[in-house]
Design an enzyme around this catalytic site. Structure first.
Site, PDB file in Angstrom:
ATOM      1  N   LYS A 107     -57.663  49.137  75.232  1.00 19.69           N
ATOM      2  CA  LYS A 107     -57.421  50.614  74.795  1.00 19.69           C
ATOM      3  C   LYS A 107     -56.310  51.046  75.436  1.00 19.69           C
ATOM      4  CE  LYS A 107     -62.428  51.345  73.395  1.00 19.69           C
ATOM      5  NZ  LYS A 107     -63.423  52.286  73.632  1.00 19.69           N
ATOM      6  N   ARG A 143     -65.813  47.810  83.109  1.00 21.67           N
ATOM      7  CA  ARG A 143     -66.202  49.076  82.942  1.00 21.67           C
ATOM      8  C   ARG A 143     -66.569  49.801  84.267  1.00 21.67           C
ATOM      9  NH1 ARG A 143     -68.407  49.295  76.842  1.00 21.67           N
ATOM     10  NH2 ARG A 143     -66.688  49.638  75.818  1.00 21.67           N
ATOM     11  N   ASN A 165     -63.125  54.206  78.356  1.00 18.63           N
ATOM     12  CA  ASN A 165     -63.796  52.932  78.891  1.00 18.63           C
ATOM     13  C   ASN A 165     -62.911  51.663  78.636  1.00 18.63           C
ATOM     14  OD1 ASN A 165     -64.175  52.552  76.253  1.00 18.63           O
ATOM     15  ND2 ASN A 165     -66.369  52.853  76.293  1.00 18.63           N
ATOM     16  N   HIS A 183     -62.677  47.463  74.008  1.00 19.88           N
ATOM     17  CA  HIS A 183     -63.610  47.375  73.002  1.00 19.88           C
ATOM     18  C   HIS A 183     -63.937  46.048  72.899  1.00 19.88           C
ATOM     19  CE1 HIS A 183     -65.489  47.297  68.973  1.00 19.88           C
ATOM     20  NE2 HIS A 183     -64.824  46.162  68.769  1.00 19.88           N
TER      21      HIS A 183
HETATM   22  P1  GDP Z   1     -68.933  50.212  72.750  1.00 19.15           P
HETATM   23  O1  GDP Z   1     -69.426  48.952  71.826  1.00 19.15           O
HETATM   24  O2  GDP Z   1     -69.593  49.811  74.001  1.00 19.15           O
HETATM   25  O3  GDP Z   1     -67.556  50.699  72.499  1.00 19.15           O
HETATM   26  O4  GDP Z   1     -69.885  51.406  72.163  1.00 19.15           O
HETATM   27  P2  GDP Z   1     -69.768  52.302  70.694  1.00 19.15           P
HETATM   28  O5  GDP Z   1     -69.514  51.335  69.869  1.00 19.15           O
HETATM   29  O6  GDP Z   1     -71.134  52.842  70.842  1.00 19.15           O
HETATM   30  O7  GDP Z   1     -68.540  53.408  70.892  1.00 19.15           O
HETATM   31  C1  GDP Z   1     -67.531  53.114  70.513  1.00 19.15           C
HETATM   32  C2  GDP Z   1     -66.818  54.009  71.436  1.00 19.15           C
HETATM   33  O8  GDP Z   1     -66.750  55.451  71.120  1.00 19.15           O
HETATM   34  C3  GDP Z   1     -67.008  53.978  72.932  1.00 19.15           C
HETATM   35  O9  GDP Z   1     -66.195  53.055  73.495  1.00 19.15           O
HETATM   36  C4  GDP Z   1     -66.440  55.268  73.555  1.00 19.15           C
HETATM   37  O10 GDP Z   1     -65.030  55.178  73.691  1.00 19.15           O
HETATM   38  C5  GDP Z   1     -66.732  56.374  72.334  1.00 19.15           C
HETATM   39  N1  GDP Z   1     -68.171  57.049  72.726  1.00 19.15           N
HETATM   40  C6  GDP Z   1     -69.192  56.510  72.172  1.00 19.15           C
HETATM   41  N2  GDP Z   1     -70.151  57.471  72.451  1.00 19.15           N
HETATM   42  C7  GDP Z   1     -69.523  58.669  73.070  1.00 19.15           C
HETATM   43  C8  GDP Z   1     -69.878  59.943  73.390  1.00 19.15           C
HETATM   44  O11 GDP Z   1     -70.997  60.384  73.379  1.00 19.15           O
HETATM   45  N3  GDP Z   1     -68.805  60.725  73.725  1.00 19.15           N
HETATM   46  C9  GDP Z   1     -67.426  60.377  73.843  1.00 19.15           C
HETATM   47  N4  GDP Z   1     -66.787  61.315  74.237  1.00 19.15           N
HETATM   48  N5  GDP Z   1     -67.182  59.185  73.279  1.00 19.15           N
HETATM   49  C10 GDP Z   1     -68.097  58.336  73.099  1.00 19.15           C
END
Ligand code: GDP
Length: 195
Positions: free
Chosen positions: A13, A134, A154, A157
């Site tokens: 990212k 991370r 973070n 992806h």
């Molecule tokens: P990943 O597969 O570990 O990337 O997690 P997810 O698919 O659940 O979330 C996608 C992305 O959304 C994450 O990598 C974060 O950058 C963002 N994100 C997810 N949950 C939150 C949240 O509660 N708050 C914020 N600010 N960003 C979030």
């Protein structure tokens, strides 16, 4: 049958690019034994970023629910509708990804999907283990990111499962941008004898 050629999609990212961590992160995957079969540097359009995160309508609510679960682990109860929360996270991600370049790559190898997820670590930097990408390179939290109304920083992806990997690889690469080739490591990693 075990699949030595499982493929997964990784995005570095904008925060990974801005912090000069491209080489560091890619080299971790190379050293693990994963093979890079496609790689590009690009500024995603808003449409591309949206398509990546919203595979179908259910994904919006599912993302909201994952976020609520993550916050609950931190002792924070959220009353917000998961769909509304999911949509707001997606809006922030689309904004983030379409404003600064990213690196997209396809990695191939045995169990590449779970192996890469393990190396990446859990979503919220506050909770990702030391030793993961991370965990080692980020210090953000949901609380801080939500206060600032932005996506949590973070770095990376990685596809969550085979369905997502197929979809995401197609979303970022044409077939002719993906290379199947023999790598000398393959013999050492998988074959009983090296000759
Ligand atoms: P990943 O597969 O570990 O990337 O997690 P997810 O698919 O659940 O979330 C996608 C992305 O959304 C994450 O990598 C974060 O950058 C963002 N994100 C997810 N949950 C939150 C949240 O509660 N708050 C914020 N600010 N960003 C979030």
């Amino acid at each position: 049958m075990k699949n030595k050629n499982e493929r997964t999609l990784v995005l570095l990212k904008p925060d990974a690019v801005q912090r000069n961590l491209i080489g560091e992160i890619v080299s971790r995957f190379e050293r693990a034994g994963l093979k890079i079969i496609a790689m590009k540097f690009l500024l995603p359009t808003k449409e591309q970023a949206y398509k990546h995160y919203v595979k179908n309508e259910e994904e919006i609510e599912a993302l909201g629910n994952r976020s609520i679960e993550g916050k609950r682990k931190n002792g924070v109860e959220v009353t917000m509708d998961p769909k509304v929360l999911g949509q707001s996270i997606i809006d922030r991600l689309v904004e983030f990804l379409s404003h600064s370049p990213v690196v997209a790559l396809v990695l191939e190898g045995s169990n590449s999907i779970p192996i890469v997820r393990k190396m990446v670590g859990s979503t919220e930097p506050l909770n990702s283990d030391v030793g993961t990408i991370r965990g080692d390179y980020t210090i953000d939290s949901y609380a801080l990111a939500d206060d600032d109304n932005r996506a949590v920083r973070n770095l990376i992806h990685a596809s969550a499962n085979e369905f997502d990997a197929d979809y995401e690889i197609k979303a970022w690469f044409n077939d002719n941008e993906i290379y199947t080739y023999k790598n000398i490591r393959d013999a050492v990693l998988y074959d009983e004898r090296f000759n």
